[in-house]
Design a protein around this motif. Structure first.
Motif, PDB file in Angstrom:
ATOM      1  N   ARG A  12       0.864  -1.188   0.000  1.00  0.00           N
ATOM      2  CA  ARG A  12       0.000   0.000   0.000  1.00  0.00           C
ATOM      3  C   ARG A  12       0.898   1.235   0.000  1.00  0.00           C
ATOM      4  O   ARG A  12       1.796   1.356   0.834  1.00  0.00           O
ATOM      5  CB  ARG A  12      -0.892  -0.001   1.240  1.00  0.00           C
ATOM      6  CG  ARG A  12      -1.803   1.213   1.388  1.00  0.00           C
ATOM      7  CD  ARG A  12      -2.667   1.039   2.632  1.00  0.00           C
ATOM      8  NE  ARG A  12      -3.626   2.104   2.809  1.00  0.00           N
ATOM      9  CZ  ARG A  12      -3.470   3.127   3.652  1.00  0.00           C
ATOM     10  NH1 ARG A  12      -2.364   3.213   4.386  1.00  0.00           N
ATOM     11  NH2 ARG A  12      -4.391   4.047   3.773  1.00  0.00           N
ATOM     12  N   ILE A  13       0.650   2.123  -0.936  1.00  0.00           N
ATOM     13  CA  ILE A  13       1.465   3.316  -1.085  1.00  0.00           C
ATOM     14  C   ILE A  13       0.576   4.552  -0.950  1.00  0.00           C
ATOM     15  O   ILE A  13      -0.503   4.622  -1.552  1.00  0.00           O
ATOM     16  CB  ILE A  13       2.168   3.336  -2.463  1.00  0.00           C
ATOM     17  CG1 ILE A  13       3.130   2.156  -2.591  1.00  0.00           C
ATOM     18  CG2 ILE A  13       2.907   4.656  -2.688  1.00  0.00           C
ATOM     19  CD1 ILE A  13       3.739   2.015  -3.969  1.00  0.00           C
ATOM     20  N   ILE A  14       1.018   5.514  -0.153  1.00  0.00           N
ATOM     21  CA  ILE A  14       0.387   6.827  -0.082  1.00  0.00           C
ATOM     22  C   ILE A  14       1.307   7.798  -0.807  1.00  0.00           C
ATOM     23  O   ILE A  14       2.505   7.889  -0.493  1.00  0.00           O
ATOM     24  CB  ILE A  14       0.177   7.297   1.372  1.00  0.00           C
ATOM     25  CG1 ILE A  14      -0.576   6.225   2.170  1.00  0.00           C
ATOM     26  CG2 ILE A  14      -0.573   8.619   1.389  1.00  0.00           C
ATOM     27  CD1 ILE A  14      -1.951   5.928   1.669  1.00  0.00           C
ATOM     28  N   ALA A  15       0.756   8.511  -1.776  1.00  0.00           N
ATOM     29  CA  ALA A  15       1.589   9.393  -2.596  1.00  0.00           C
ATOM     30  C   ALA A  15       0.822  10.652  -2.956  1.00  0.00           C
ATOM     31  O   ALA A  15      -0.401  10.738  -2.781  1.00  0.00           O
ATOM     32  CB  ALA A  15       2.045   8.673  -3.866  1.00  0.00           C
ATOM     33  N   GLU A  16       1.539  11.635  -3.470  1.00  0.00           N
ATOM     34  CA  GLU A  16       0.907  12.856  -3.953  1.00  0.00           C
ATOM     35  C   GLU A  16       0.055  12.544  -5.173  1.00  0.00           C
ATOM     36  O   GLU A  16       0.385  11.670  -5.972  1.00  0.00           O
ATOM     37  CB  GLU A  16       1.971  13.893  -4.320  1.00  0.00           C
ATOM     38  CG  GLU A  16       2.807  14.369  -3.146  1.00  0.00           C
ATOM     39  CD  GLU A  16       3.927  15.306  -3.582  1.00  0.00           C
ATOM     40  OE1 GLU A  16       4.011  15.594  -4.800  1.00  0.00           O
ATOM     41  OE2 GLU A  16       4.695  15.750  -2.714  1.00  0.00           O
ATOM     42  N   ASN A  17      -1.032  13.275  -5.289  1.00  0.00           N
ATOM     43  CA  ASN A  17      -1.929  13.090  -6.419  1.00  0.00           C
ATOM     44  C   ASN A  17      -1.503  14.024  -7.550  1.00  0.00           C
ATOM     45  O   ASN A  17      -1.937  15.164  -7.642  1.00  0.00           O
ATOM     46  CB  ASN A  17      -3.379  13.377  -5.991  1.00  0.00           C
ATOM     47  CG  ASN A  17      -4.342  13.289  -7.162  1.00  0.00           C
ATOM     48  OD1 ASN A  17      -4.095  12.568  -8.125  1.00  0.00           O
ATOM     49  ND2 ASN A  17      -5.441  14.023  -7.087  1.00  0.00           N
ATOM     50  N   ILE A  43      -8.361   8.371  -4.626  1.00  0.00           N
ATOM     51  CA  ILE A  43      -7.964   9.602  -3.957  1.00  0.00           C
ATOM     52  C   ILE A  43      -8.722   9.732  -2.646  1.00  0.00           C
ATOM     53  O   ILE A  43      -9.943   9.544  -2.598  1.00  0.00           O
ATOM     54  CB  ILE A  43      -8.252  10.834  -4.852  1.00  0.00           C
ATOM     55  CG1 ILE A  43      -7.645  10.634  -6.244  1.00  0.00           C
ATOM     56  CG2 ILE A  43      -7.706  12.097  -4.194  1.00  0.00           C
ATOM     57  CD1 ILE A  43      -6.165  10.381  -6.249  1.00  0.00           C
ATOM     58  N   PHE A  44      -8.031  10.037  -1.569  1.00  0.00           N
ATOM     59  CA  PHE A  44      -8.680  10.258  -0.277  1.00  0.00           C
ATOM     60  C   PHE A  44      -9.532  11.526  -0.354  1.00  0.00           C
ATOM     61  O   PHE A  44      -9.046  12.590  -0.757  1.00  0.00           O
ATOM     62  CB  PHE A  44      -7.638  10.422   0.836  1.00  0.00           C
ATOM     63  CG  PHE A  44      -6.899   9.156   1.179  1.00  0.00           C
ATOM     64  CD1 PHE A  44      -7.484   8.195   1.983  1.00  0.00           C
ATOM     65  CD2 PHE A  44      -5.615   8.941   0.705  1.00  0.00           C
ATOM     66  CE1 PHE A  44      -6.796   7.030   2.312  1.00  0.00           C
ATOM     67  CE2 PHE A  44      -4.930   7.787   1.028  1.00  0.00           C
ATOM     68  CZ  PHE A  44      -5.520   6.826   1.832  1.00  0.00           C
ATOM     69  N   ASP A  45     -10.792  11.431   0.050  1.00  0.00           N
ATOM     70  CA  ASP A  45     -11.657  12.619   0.063  1.00  0.00           C
ATOM     71  C   ASP A  45     -11.957  13.112   1.473  1.00  0.00           C
ATOM     72  O   ASP A  45     -12.768  14.004   1.682  1.00  0.00           O
ATOM     73  CB  ASP A  45     -12.968  12.337  -0.678  1.00  0.00           C
ATOM     74  CG  ASP A  45     -13.717  11.128  -0.128  1.00  0.00           C
ATOM     75  OD1 ASP A  45     -13.325  10.625   0.943  1.00  0.00           O
ATOM     76  OD2 ASP A  45     -14.692  10.693  -0.761  1.00  0.00           O
ATOM     77  N   SER A  46     -11.276  12.518   2.459  1.00  0.00           N
ATOM     78  CA  SER A  46     -11.443  12.968   3.841  1.00  0.00           C
ATOM     79  C   SER A  46     -10.263  12.474   4.667  1.00  0.00           C
ATOM     80  O   SER A  46      -9.439  11.677   4.195  1.00  0.00           O
ATOM     81  CB  SER A  46     -12.763  12.446   4.436  1.00  0.00           C
ATOM     82  OG  SER A  46     -12.771  11.030   4.463  1.00  0.00           O
ATOM     83  N   ALA A  53      -3.146  10.336  -2.894  1.00  0.00           N
ATOM     84  CA  ALA A  53      -3.536   9.125  -3.610  1.00  0.00           C
ATOM     85  C   ALA A  53      -3.126   7.889  -2.824  1.00  0.00           C
ATOM     86  O   ALA A  53      -2.037   7.857  -2.238  1.00  0.00           O
ATOM     87  CB  ALA A  53      -2.891   9.100  -4.993  1.00  0.00           C
ATOM     88  N   GLU A  54      -3.993   6.890  -2.813  1.00  0.00           N
ATOM     89  CA  GLU A  54      -3.674   5.589  -2.236  1.00  0.00           C
ATOM     90  C   GLU A  54      -3.572   4.581  -3.363  1.00  0.00           C
ATOM     91  O   GLU A  54      -4.487   4.473  -4.194  1.00  0.00           O
ATOM     92  CB  GLU A  54      -4.727   5.145  -1.240  1.00  0.00           C
ATOM     93  CG  GLU A  54      -4.445   3.762  -0.659  1.00  0.00           C
ATOM     94  CD  GLU A  54      -5.597   3.225   0.156  1.00  0.00           C
ATOM     95  OE1 GLU A  54      -5.342   2.609   1.200  1.00  0.00           O
ATOM     96  OE2 GLU A  54      -6.762   3.414  -0.263  1.00  0.00           O
ATOM     97  N   LEU A  55      -2.493   3.838  -3.399  1.00  0.00           N
ATOM     98  CA  LEU A  55      -2.293   2.822  -4.426  1.00  0.00           C
ATOM     99  C   LEU A  55      -2.082   1.476  -3.762  1.00  0.00           C
ATOM    100  O   LEU A  55      -1.203   1.330  -2.915  1.00  0.00           O
ATOM    101  CB  LEU A  55      -1.093   3.167  -5.308  1.00  0.00           C
ATOM    102  CG  LEU A  55      -0.869   2.259  -6.524  1.00  0.00           C
ATOM    103  CD1 LEU A  55      -0.358   3.086  -7.697  1.00  0.00           C
ATOM    104  CD2 LEU A  55       0.132   1.148  -6.204  1.00  0.00           C
TER     105      LEU A  55
END
Length: 226
Positions: A12-17, A43-46, A53-55
Motif C-alpha cells: 500500500r502506497i500513499i503518494a501525492e496526487n 484519492i482520499f476525500d477525507s 492518492a492511495e495505491l
C-alpha cells in the motif's frame, strides 16, 4: 495456505496526487522484476490524507522486496510504503448476487450460511450483494461483474429479467464466470448455467461451486433446473 498464496504479496502506497506518480512507481517495481498482478488507485476525500492518492498493488516474483521498498520510498512524491496482506488472503473468492431486494436477501442468507461453514474450515469465500431495479441498471451491474477482482460466480435474483440483462449474462459467461438464476419470468433463465427455484438453495449452490472442498460442480449440471 497453498503455494500460490505464499507467492502472492501486496503493498500500500500513499503518494501525492499528480501526473507521473504511477509511472514512477511502476518503473521501480519493474526494475526489481516484480510481476504486477493487480493495481487499484483512489484519492482520499477525507481524513489526514485528504487529496493524496492511495495505491494498492498485488505482485509476485520480486527479486528483492527490501530493495524495492527502499527505492519506492526514495520517490519524492511517495509518502508511505507498507506491506499488507493481499485481498485474496483476506476476502478470498467472491460470490456476487444481483437483483430484487427480497430475493437478494434470501439468496444471501443461503450463501452466507454456506460460506461460514467453509470459512470455519480455513477457506475464504465472501458474499457481495446489491439490490437493483430496472433493465438497464441491472444489465450494467451484470456487465461489471466480469471486471470485479476475484469474482467467481454470479447469482441473479429477481422475478423478471430479460432483454439487455440476458445479453449481459452471455458476456459474463464468455468471460469465464458461471451464472445461476432464480426461476423467473423473462429470457434470463434460458441464458444462465443453472436455474434454481429456492433462493436460499441458489446461494448454497453458488458457494459450493466456488469452494475448494465441496464436491458440487456447476459444469456437471449445466442447463438443468432445480
Amino acid at each position: 495456505m497453498d503455494d500460490q498464496e505464499t507467492d502472492l504479496f501486496a503493498l500500500r502506497i500513499i503518494a501525492e496526487n499528480r501526473r507521473g506518480v504511477l509511472r514512477d512507481i511502476s518503473t521501480v517495481v519493474a526494475g526489481h522484476n516484480a510481476n504486477i498482478l493487480m493495481i487499484h488507485q483512489e484519492i482520499f476525500d477525507s481524513g489526514p490524507c485528504m487529496g493524496m492518492a492511495e495505491l494498492y498493488m498485488e505482485y509476485d516474483d520480486c527479486s528483492d522486496t527490501a530493495g524495492m521498498f527502499s527505492h519506492l520510498k526514495e520517490i519524492p512524491s511517495v509518502k508511505e510504503v507498507r506491506a499488507v496482506e493481499p485481498f485474496s488472503h483476506i476476502f478470498g473468492t467472491r460470490v456476487i448476487i444481483i437483483g430484487g431486494g427480497a430475493q437478494v436477501a434470501q439468496v444471501a442468507l443461503g450463501a452466507v450460511n454456506e460460506a461460514d461453514r467453509h470459512n470455519i474450515r480455513g477457506e475464504r469465500i465472501s458474499v457481495d450483494t446489491i439490490p437493483l431495479v430496472g433493465e438497464k441498471t441491472v444489465a450494467q451491474a451484470v456487465d461489471a461483474v466480469a471486471r470485479l477482482p476475484r469474482a467467481a460466480i454470479l447469482v441473479l435474483a429477481g422475478s423478471l429479467m430479460g432483454g439487455e440483462i440476458s445479453r449481459a449474462v452471455d458476456r459474463v459467461r464468455q468471460a469465464g464466470i458461471p451464472v445461476i438464476a432464480l426461476k423467473m419470468a423473462g429470457s434470463v433463465p434460458q441464458h444462465v448455467d443453472m436455474v434454481v427455484t429456492d433462493p436460499i438453495q441458489a446461494g448454497v449452490f453458488a458457494v459450493m461451486h466456488v469452494s475448494e472442498k465441496a464436491v458440487f460442480d456447476i459444469n456437471r449440471v449445466r442447463g438443468k433446473e432445480f
